[in-house]
Design a protein around this motif. Sequence first.
Motif, mmCIF file in Angstrom:
data_model
loop_
_atom_site.group_PDB
_atom_site.id
_atom_site.type_symbol
_atom_site.label_atom_id
_atom_site.label_comp_id
_atom_site.label_asym_id
_atom_site.label_seq_id
_atom_site.Cartn_x
_atom_site.Cartn_y
_atom_site.Cartn_z
ATOM 1 N N GLY A 50 40.216 41.763 36.981
ATOM 2 C CA GLY A 50 38.633 42.483 36.814
ATOM 3 C C GLY A 50 38.498 42.704 35.312
ATOM 4 O O GLY A 50 39.250 42.699 34.515
ATOM 5 N N ALA A 51 37.332 42.973 35.116
ATOM 6 C CA ALA A 51 37.022 43.367 33.596
ATOM 7 C C ALA A 51 37.790 44.487 33.109
ATOM 8 O O ALA A 51 38.307 45.371 33.807
ATOM 9 N N PRO A 52 38.023 44.522 31.767
ATOM 10 C CA PRO A 52 38.537 45.857 31.063
ATOM 11 C C PRO A 52 38.021 46.946 31.602
ATOM 12 O O PRO A 52 36.762 47.005 31.542
ATOM 13 N N GLY A 53 38.898 47.873 31.833
ATOM 14 C CA GLY A 53 38.230 49.293 32.271
ATOM 15 C C GLY A 53 37.879 49.387 33.721
ATOM 16 O O GLY A 53 37.272 50.560 34.097
ATOM 17 N N ALA A 54 38.062 48.579 34.561
ATOM 18 C CA ALA A 54 37.798 48.379 35.811
ATOM 19 C C ALA A 54 38.768 49.361 36.599
ATOM 20 O O ALA A 54 38.375 49.789 37.856
ATOM 21 N N GLY A 55 39.951 49.504 35.996
ATOM 22 C CA GLY A 55 40.928 50.266 36.779
ATOM 23 C C GLY A 55 41.868 49.643 37.535
ATOM 24 O O GLY A 55 42.507 49.933 38.459
ATOM 25 N N LYS A 56 42.321 48.371 37.112
ATOM 26 C CA LYS A 56 43.252 47.601 37.761
ATOM 27 C C LYS A 56 44.511 48.071 37.866
ATOM 28 O O LYS A 56 45.271 48.067 38.894
ATOM 29 N N SER A 57 45.036 48.694 36.743
ATOM 30 C CA SER A 57 46.152 49.572 36.658
ATOM 31 C C SER A 57 46.455 50.739 37.532
ATOM 32 O O SER A 57 47.610 50.876 38.076
ATOM 33 N N SER A 58 45.403 51.277 37.378
ATOM 34 C CA SER A 58 45.479 52.521 38.463
ATOM 35 C C SER A 58 45.524 51.946 39.908
ATOM 36 O O SER A 58 46.492 52.533 40.678
ATOM 37 N N LEU A 59 44.930 50.972 40.182
ATOM 38 C CA LEU A 59 44.949 50.335 41.475
ATOM 39 C C LEU A 59 46.317 49.817 41.888
ATOM 40 O O LEU A 59 46.905 49.816 42.793
ATOM 41 N N ALA A 60 47.097 49.198 40.837
ATOM 42 C CA ALA A 60 48.156 48.457 41.132
ATOM 43 C C ALA A 60 49.105 49.569 41.212
ATOM 44 O O ALA A 60 50.057 49.390 42.218
ATOM 45 N N ASP A 61 49.098 50.771 40.521
ATOM 46 C CA ASP A 61 49.964 51.980 40.596
ATOM 47 C C ASP A 61 49.733 52.464 42.216
ATOM 48 O O ASP A 61 50.977 52.644 42.877
ATOM 49 N N CYS A 62 48.641 52.398 42.910
ATOM 50 C CA CYS A 62 48.250 52.942 44.117
ATOM 51 C C CYS A 62 49.191 51.771 45.190
ATOM 52 O O CYS A 62 49.668 52.313 45.955
ATOM 53 N N MET A 63 49.074 50.810 44.751
ATOM 54 C CA MET A 63 49.511 49.659 45.733
ATOM 55 C C MET A 63 50.876 49.410 45.502
ATOM 56 O O MET A 63 51.771 49.259 46.598
ATOM 57 N N ILE A 64 51.468 49.819 44.567
ATOM 58 C CA ILE A 64 53.056 49.820 44.301
ATOM 59 C C ILE A 64 53.738 51.050 45.251
ATOM 60 O O ILE A 64 54.524 50.727 46.093
ATOM 61 N N LEU A 141 50.700 40.266 40.367
ATOM 62 C CA LEU A 141 50.196 39.624 38.883
ATOM 63 C C LEU A 141 49.005 40.112 38.464
ATOM 64 O O LEU A 141 47.761 39.920 39.129
ATOM 65 N N GLU A 142 48.996 40.821 37.456
ATOM 66 C CA GLU A 142 47.973 41.506 37.061
ATOM 67 C C GLU A 142 47.137 40.994 35.536
ATOM 68 O O GLU A 142 48.093 40.843 34.477
ATOM 69 N N THR A 143 46.165 40.426 35.498
ATOM 70 C CA THR A 143 45.650 40.253 34.153
ATOM 71 C C THR A 143 44.429 40.988 33.797
ATOM 72 O O THR A 143 43.578 41.632 34.473
ATOM 73 N N VAL A 144 44.374 41.100 32.481
ATOM 74 C CA VAL A 144 43.475 41.914 31.867
ATOM 75 C C VAL A 144 42.011 41.157 31.463
ATOM 76 O O VAL A 144 42.378 40.137 30.608
ATOM 77 N N GLY A 145 41.039 41.392 32.032
ATOM 78 C CA GLY A 145 39.914 40.671 31.495
ATOM 79 C C GLY A 145 39.691 39.432 32.530
ATOM 80 O O GLY A 145 40.606 39.157 33.322
ATOM 81 N N VAL A 146 38.359 38.977 32.279
ATOM 82 C CA VAL A 146 38.174 37.803 33.495
ATOM 83 C C VAL A 146 37.476 36.817 32.558
ATOM 84 O O VAL A 146 36.739 36.995 31.799
ATOM 85 N N GLY A 147 38.019 35.679 32.393
ATOM 86 C CA GLY A 147 37.437 34.524 32.175
ATOM 87 C C GLY A 147 38.168 33.287 32.639
ATOM 88 O O GLY A 147 38.956 33.556 33.480
ATOM 89 N N GLN A 148 37.820 32.301 32.169
ATOM 90 C CA GLN A 148 38.377 31.016 32.826
ATOM 91 C C GLN A 148 39.876 30.880 32.923
ATOM 92 O O GLN A 148 40.490 30.694 33.916
ATOM 93 N N SER A 149 40.612 31.330 31.813
ATOM 94 C CA SER A 149 42.014 31.297 32.003
ATOM 95 C C SER A 149 42.709 32.311 32.775
ATOM 96 O O SER A 149 43.635 31.859 33.211
ATOM 97 N N GLU A 150 41.835 33.588 33.159
ATOM 98 C CA GLU A 150 42.415 34.525 34.088
ATOM 99 C C GLU A 150 42.591 33.811 35.429
ATOM 100 O O GLU A 150 43.413 34.002 36.178
ATOM 101 N N VAL A 151 41.067 33.041 35.530
ATOM 102 C CA VAL A 151 40.934 32.389 36.868
ATOM 103 C C VAL A 151 42.126 31.355 37.353
ATOM 104 O O VAL A 151 42.795 31.251 38.346
ATOM 105 N N ASP A 152 42.508 30.711 36.064
ATOM 106 C CA ASP A 152 43.652 29.695 36.208
ATOM 107 C C ASP A 152 44.948 30.569 36.575
ATOM 108 O O ASP A 152 45.703 30.095 37.484
#
Lengths: 317, 317
Positions: A50-64, A141-152
């Motif tokens: 997801g885009a930076p600031g979307a809260g991926k890490s907080s969500l990862a935290d909850c999922m852990i 597996l967490e990526t920061v930002g969204v772009g072609q390379s993250e999609v890969d």
Amino acid sequence: MHPLADRIAAGDRRAVAQAMTVIEQGGADARELLRSLPSGAECHVVGLTGAPGAGKSSLADCMIRAARTEGLKVGVIAVDPSSPFSGGALLGDRVRMARHSADDGVFIRSVANRGSLGGLADSARDMVRPLAAFGCRVVLLETVGVGQSEVDVMRVADTVVLVLIPGAGDQVQVAKSGVMEIADVFAVNKSDLPGADALARDIRRLVEQRAAGTGWTPPVICCSAATGDGVERVWQAVQEHRAFLAETGLGQARRRQWHQEAVLRRLETVFRQWLQAQASRNSRWRDVLADEQLDAGEAAERLLEHVPWLSGSARLE
Amino acid sequence: MHPLADRIAAGDRRAVAQAMTVIEQGGADARELLRSLPSGAECHVVGLTGAPGAGKSSLADCMIRAARTEGLKVGVIAVDPSSPFSGGALLGDRVRMARHSADDGVFIRSVANRGSLGGLADSARDMVRPLAAFGCRVVLLETVGVGQSEVDVMRVADTVVLVLIPGAGDQVQVAKSGVMEIADVFAVNKSDLPGADALARDIRRLVEQRAAGTGWTPPVICCSAATGDGVERVWQAVQEHRAFLAETGLGQARRRQWHQEAVLRRLETVFRQWLQAQASRNSRWRDVLADEQLDAGEAAERLLEHVPWLSGSARLE
């Protein structure tokens, strides 16, 4: 048997970290290590993007936490941009993650993205294997930002969770990157912000058109990683997708497909090196490349005449 | 001589639009048309990129006016994402651009980005040629968003202007994409927002480290496309970069480099098709690809044995 593989099998945490470093660096030692490690097929790789600031890490935290409640060992591979701008936000994420650092059932690893994610998708999948050997049944597996390379990178995952928030200009970027197409679960985070319901509705409409006949309609779940609302439903959806992959055999088909692409990508790299060598050392190639009267298409056709094994079987468009 | 080339030379505006469509679609007709068009070497291609919302279109608008004041014909190629989210913002941009539509000296063209920008970089450079033949001395090449694929498009430009705004989370995305490395001019737009000076200072520091010894230190210019403040300095910096490229010969070197890459990229595409054909039709390849005991590196090595011309000259890592 590689000594690190033995130590991992014996439950040595430090060996896992060392093995991941070896794999990240690549080369002969990495290859030998990989031969000693199980394939990691029993490990569920969950991509979180997801885009930076979307809260991926907080969500990862909850999922852990959700996975730990079920008694599962969890690995986290966080792909960090090695960016001059990223200090603040990422540091915050790491601090948030630190609460798990005393938990022996959680293994967190940051992987630096040195400029390009090119080879990272390949090594990310391999880095799951020491985690699997250590007993992790889930790897985030967490990526920061969204772009072609993250999609890969995300294509390596069995289940992709795309985190969106209402009202972010980044949506254009998200939509362009093609990650909409590969997401299996949509989490609309910060669902208390205005526009969350409208965003969820828009995504549902897109997703339903696309999902017709595939057997899986990606659920769109409003949640708030800050308060915990709805996060369990995200985790549940991930589990349902895992069951779907297993029942339909799609999970294995996806991994096979990915493996094949990884192999072909390596051959493409070899071909690129070969091309570069021709371009710099072969005088006939140099002449064609320097000819300003030729446009790129014509020049490519001329060069193809020097590569008969290729020109016989494929056509330039 | 292709009939469209004749009509463009005679000043037929509609022929320019038709020629761009032909080139966008590719194929034999496009190749024939390109052979009839001048190379466009005298045309200055200015790339304009930045995160969504940074104000690229407003800045483009100001730059068009600056060029028109100097009596130059201007072409604009706007690369639009064909995105389900993009409607609003882009429509606004097009409306803003519409003020130039009555001006015969400005030619604006939107190019749809169908999912991937892969081949777009190649065709973007070719699409400059009908504009050059029509008399445009400046072509603005505008992309929405920043990612690896936009960076590929930007490498087609002679001068790259990166538009940034203070306080945007997109900076991580910008930094990761590598566009920082290829920007020749930095425009800090919305310079009345807090943080603008700090952002400009940070960029300057980065840029100065990098620029040492190259002969060109990318200027970092605070501006406001809304009020017009500082925009002229951006335009001036673009002109100075143009002069720098001409004096040092770097401009031609850059174009040669780009041409060579475009040629090699076409050969890579052919190789990829060849690989796909082997993977689906050649049973020895299929066996290796289906072997689950092999990791990607080992499988690639096995397959390379069947491609002796390649394996002799390059090594797998």
